[in-house]
Scaffold this motif. Structure first.
Motif, PDB file in Angstrom:
ATOM      1  N   GLY A 194       0.798  -1.225   0.000  1.00  0.00           N
ATOM      2  CA  GLY A 194       0.000   0.000   0.000  1.00  0.00           C
ATOM      3  C   GLY A 194       0.827   1.270   0.000  1.00  0.00           C
ATOM      4  O   GLY A 194       0.290   2.363   0.218  1.00  0.00           O
ATOM      5  N   ILE A 195       2.143   1.167  -0.238  1.00  0.00           N
ATOM      6  CA  ILE A 195       3.025   2.328  -0.232  1.00  0.00           C
ATOM      7  C   ILE A 195       3.464   2.616  -1.662  1.00  0.00           C
ATOM      8  O   ILE A 195       4.242   1.861  -2.261  1.00  0.00           O
ATOM      9  CB  ILE A 195       4.263   2.087   0.653  1.00  0.00           C
ATOM     10  N   VAL A 196       2.930   3.701  -2.227  1.00  0.00           N
ATOM     11  CA  VAL A 196       3.234   4.059  -3.611  1.00  0.00           C
ATOM     12  C   VAL A 196       3.834   5.453  -3.620  1.00  0.00           C
ATOM     13  O   VAL A 196       3.153   6.448  -3.350  1.00  0.00           O
ATOM     14  CB  VAL A 196       1.975   4.009  -4.503  1.00  0.00           C
ATOM     15  N   LEU A 197       5.122   5.538  -3.932  1.00  0.00           N
ATOM     16  CA  LEU A 197       5.835   6.814  -3.931  1.00  0.00           C
ATOM     17  C   LEU A 197       5.574   7.570  -5.219  1.00  0.00           C
ATOM     18  O   LEU A 197       5.597   6.993  -6.310  1.00  0.00           O
ATOM     19  CB  LEU A 197       7.333   6.562  -3.775  1.00  0.00           C
ATOM     20  N   ASP A 198       5.320   8.867  -5.105  1.00  0.00           N
ATOM     21  CA  ASP A 198       5.260   9.751  -6.271  1.00  0.00           C
ATOM     22  C   ASP A 198       6.688  10.209  -6.548  1.00  0.00           C
ATOM     23  O   ASP A 198       7.193  11.135  -5.917  1.00  0.00           O
ATOM     24  CB  ASP A 198       4.351  10.946  -5.970  1.00  0.00           C
ATOM     25  N   LYS A 199       7.360   9.539  -7.471  1.00  0.00           N
ATOM     26  CA  LYS A 199       8.783   9.792  -7.687  1.00  0.00           C
ATOM     27  C   LYS A 199       9.056  11.220  -8.144  1.00  0.00           C
ATOM     28  O   LYS A 199      10.069  11.821  -7.761  1.00  0.00           O
ATOM     29  CB  LYS A 199       9.345   8.791  -8.709  1.00  0.00           C
ATOM     30  N   GLU A 200       8.172  11.763  -8.939  1.00  0.00           N
ATOM     31  CA  GLU A 200       8.378  13.134  -9.415  1.00  0.00           C
ATOM     32  C   GLU A 200       8.262  14.129  -8.267  1.00  0.00           C
ATOM     33  O   GLU A 200       9.084  15.037  -8.127  1.00  0.00           O
ATOM     34  CB  GLU A 200       7.351  13.468 -10.504  1.00  0.00           C
ATOM     35  N   ALA A 201       7.250  13.945  -7.421  1.00  0.00           N
ATOM     36  CA  ALA A 201       7.090  14.832  -6.265  1.00  0.00           C
ATOM     37  C   ALA A 201       8.249  14.641  -5.285  1.00  0.00           C
ATOM     38  O   ALA A 201       8.791  15.614  -4.748  1.00  0.00           O
ATOM     39  CB  ALA A 201       5.764  14.558  -5.576  1.00  0.00           C
ATOM     40  N   ASN A 202       8.641  13.402  -5.061  1.00  0.00           N
ATOM     41  CA  ASN A 202       9.719  13.107  -4.125  1.00  0.00           C
ATOM     42  C   ASN A 202      11.013  13.802  -4.524  1.00  0.00           C
ATOM     43  O   ASN A 202      11.737  14.343  -3.669  1.00  0.00           O
ATOM     44  CB  ASN A 202       9.942  11.595  -4.057  1.00  0.00           C
ATOM     45  N   ALA A 203      11.309  13.805  -5.813  1.00  0.00           N
ATOM     46  CA  ALA A 203      12.574  14.379  -6.293  1.00  0.00           C
ATOM     47  C   ALA A 203      12.679  15.870  -6.010  1.00  0.00           C
ATOM     48  O   ALA A 203      13.788  16.418  -5.951  1.00  0.00           O
ATOM     49  CB  ALA A 203      12.725  14.112  -7.787  1.00  0.00           C
ATOM     50  N   LYS A 204      11.551  16.540  -5.817  1.00  0.00           N
ATOM     51  CA  LYS A 204      11.553  17.991  -5.632  1.00  0.00           C
ATOM     52  C   LYS A 204      11.612  18.413  -4.166  1.00  0.00           C
ATOM     53  O   LYS A 204      11.785  19.600  -3.876  1.00  0.00           O
ATOM     54  CB  LYS A 204      10.299  18.592  -6.275  1.00  0.00           C
ATOM     55  N   VAL A 205      11.438  17.470  -3.244  1.00  0.00           N
ATOM     56  CA  VAL A 205      11.301  17.824  -1.836  1.00  0.00           C
ATOM     57  C   VAL A 205      12.652  17.770  -1.142  1.00  0.00           C
ATOM     58  O   VAL A 205      13.261  16.697  -1.011  1.00  0.00           O
ATOM     59  CB  VAL A 205      10.299  16.890  -1.128  1.00  0.00           C
TER      60      VAL A 205
END
Length: 412
Positions: free
Chosen positions: A364-375
């Motif tokens: 149930g853990i789905v990372l938003d890779k695009e959002a993650n890269a910006k944080v």
């Protein structure tokens, strides 16, 4: 309010404030502090003294928009604390008329035999901390020195120890005891405790503010020192750290989990004493020992990208440790509502966060890779809308937790 829970106001230093708490955070060769007005939780000043014990120690203070850096002589932590008070009370640039304006000094203390939670620092408390000097050689000795100096030189200012073990007091017995003779736990305190309590407490508090209720949280504090905590109903249920901060995940220069039966073998092969071996495990191991490069993930990642295989191995072992304890936390909680990342690595390394969460979609853990890269170092959600588990970067604020605990004790 900023992402760390502080309210900022460059004019605040001109106001008459009543409840001012100095929050102290000591490292083996550093002293960091924040001066807080706990009436409205505003940050009045912050500073640090580094390279304590060397010939020259860089000393920095920030008050509103004013910032000053200088080199001072700080042979020990007690002198470093004195330098901090000198800067805060400087007639031209300080924000205090005298040290008497400080209602109390709160230490983010770590561990003491027979004491936990929030304690007024007495000779008995200091002696209890000394009792565990061998368990926390990099933490307790500098705290003891600084506390003794302050009690002697500023007896009118209450000193409070907010022990990191306090947040983990409710860990169930099954997660607290080692498989050793029961008498060791009862007579000598040999059991699992858990650390980074102020940070994990802040994450639990911040999640309650964000979601309006207590959630099942896996709190990943990843930095120079790292730990993972499973939280339910606002309480710690298990921690990756056990009886000392040397256990659990490998850290920047500490080994993390290590089979004690290797010790006798290595003492003979290396021709060293037990104390010498423990010193290596506590100061020359972890990311530093594996990589041979540095204990800093930034340096290690740079070498990895340049093809250094030991650097690659060090980062893979670190990520593997995080994933193992993340999995254990999910089992303990029966799943999770939130996975949070904090600390220098957790907040500023999208690559580490992505590696930790890779392939966990079935959980149930789905990372938003695009959002993650910006944080980088800001509060933000980094999971996708369809992720059952909400994944966040939450910059921690240990100082505000210690400030609140110190004020609460003094009011009693």
């Amino acid at each position: 309010m900023d992402g760390r829970g502080f309210t900022s106001d460059k004019q605040v230093v001109d106001k008459e404030l009543t409840v001012k708490i100095l929050v102290a955070n000591l490292g083996s060769t550093s002293f960091k502090y924040s001066l807080l007005d706990m009436d409205d939780e505003k940050l009045l000043a912050r500073g640090r003294v580094e390279r304590i014990g060397e010939d020259s120690s860089p000393c920095q203070i920030t008050i509103g928009e004013f910032k000053k850096e200088e080199n001072v002589s700080a042979p020990n932590h007690g002198v470093a604390v004195r330098e901090c008070l000198r800067q805060l009370t400087d007639p031209e640039t300080g924000c205090l008329k005298s040290a008497d304006e400080i209602a109390g000094i709160g230490f983010k203390a770590v561990f003491a035999k027979g004491y936990t939670g929030v304690q007024l620092v007495t000779d008995d408390v200091i002696s209890a901390m000394e009792e565990f000097n061998a368990v926390l050689p990099a933490h307790n000795p500098p705290y003891v020195r600084a506390m003794r100096m302050l009690k002697q030189e500023l007896p009118e200012i209450p000193i409070v120890a907010a022990f990191e073990t306090g947040f983990h007091e409710n860990i169930p017995a099954r997660n607290r005891y080692y498989g050793v003779p029961y008498e060791w736990a009862e007579e000598y305190g040999v059991r699992r405790y858990g650390f980074h309590g102020a940070s994990h407490r802040y994450i639990a508090t911040r999640c309650r503010e964000l979601f309006g209720a207590d959630k099942r949280i896996v709190s990943c504090h990843l930095g120079g020192s790292s730990s993972i905590c499973a939280i339910a109903d606002g309480l710690s249920r298990c921690s990756s750290m056990g009886g000392s901060p040397q256990t659990g995940l490998l850290n920047n220069n500490r080994c993390g989990d290590f089979d004690p039966f290797w010790c006798s073998y290595l003492m003979k092969k290396l021709n060293v004493t037990l104390d010498e071996l423990l010193q290596t495990l506590a100061t020359k191991s972890g990311l530093l020992g594996l990589s041979g490069v540095s204990g800093d993930v930034r340096d290690i990642a740079e070498k990895r990208d340049a093809g250094n295989e030991r650097a690659r191995l060090a980062l893979e072992v670190f990520v593997g440790d995080v994933r193992r304890y993340l999995g254990a936390s999910l089992v303990e909680l029966g799943g999770a509502d939130v996975v949070s990342f904090t600390g220098g690595i957790g907040e500023f390394r999208p690559d580490v966060r992505e590696a930790v969460l890779e392939g966990l979609e079935e959980l149930g853990i789905v990372l938003d890779k695009e959002a993650n890269a910006k944080v980088l170092g800001v509060e933000a959600k980094i999971s996708t809308p369809e992720s059952r588990v909400s994944v966040w970067v939450l910059p921690t604020n240990e100082e505000i937790i210690v400030g609140r605990q110190t004020r609460e004790l003094l009011e009693k």
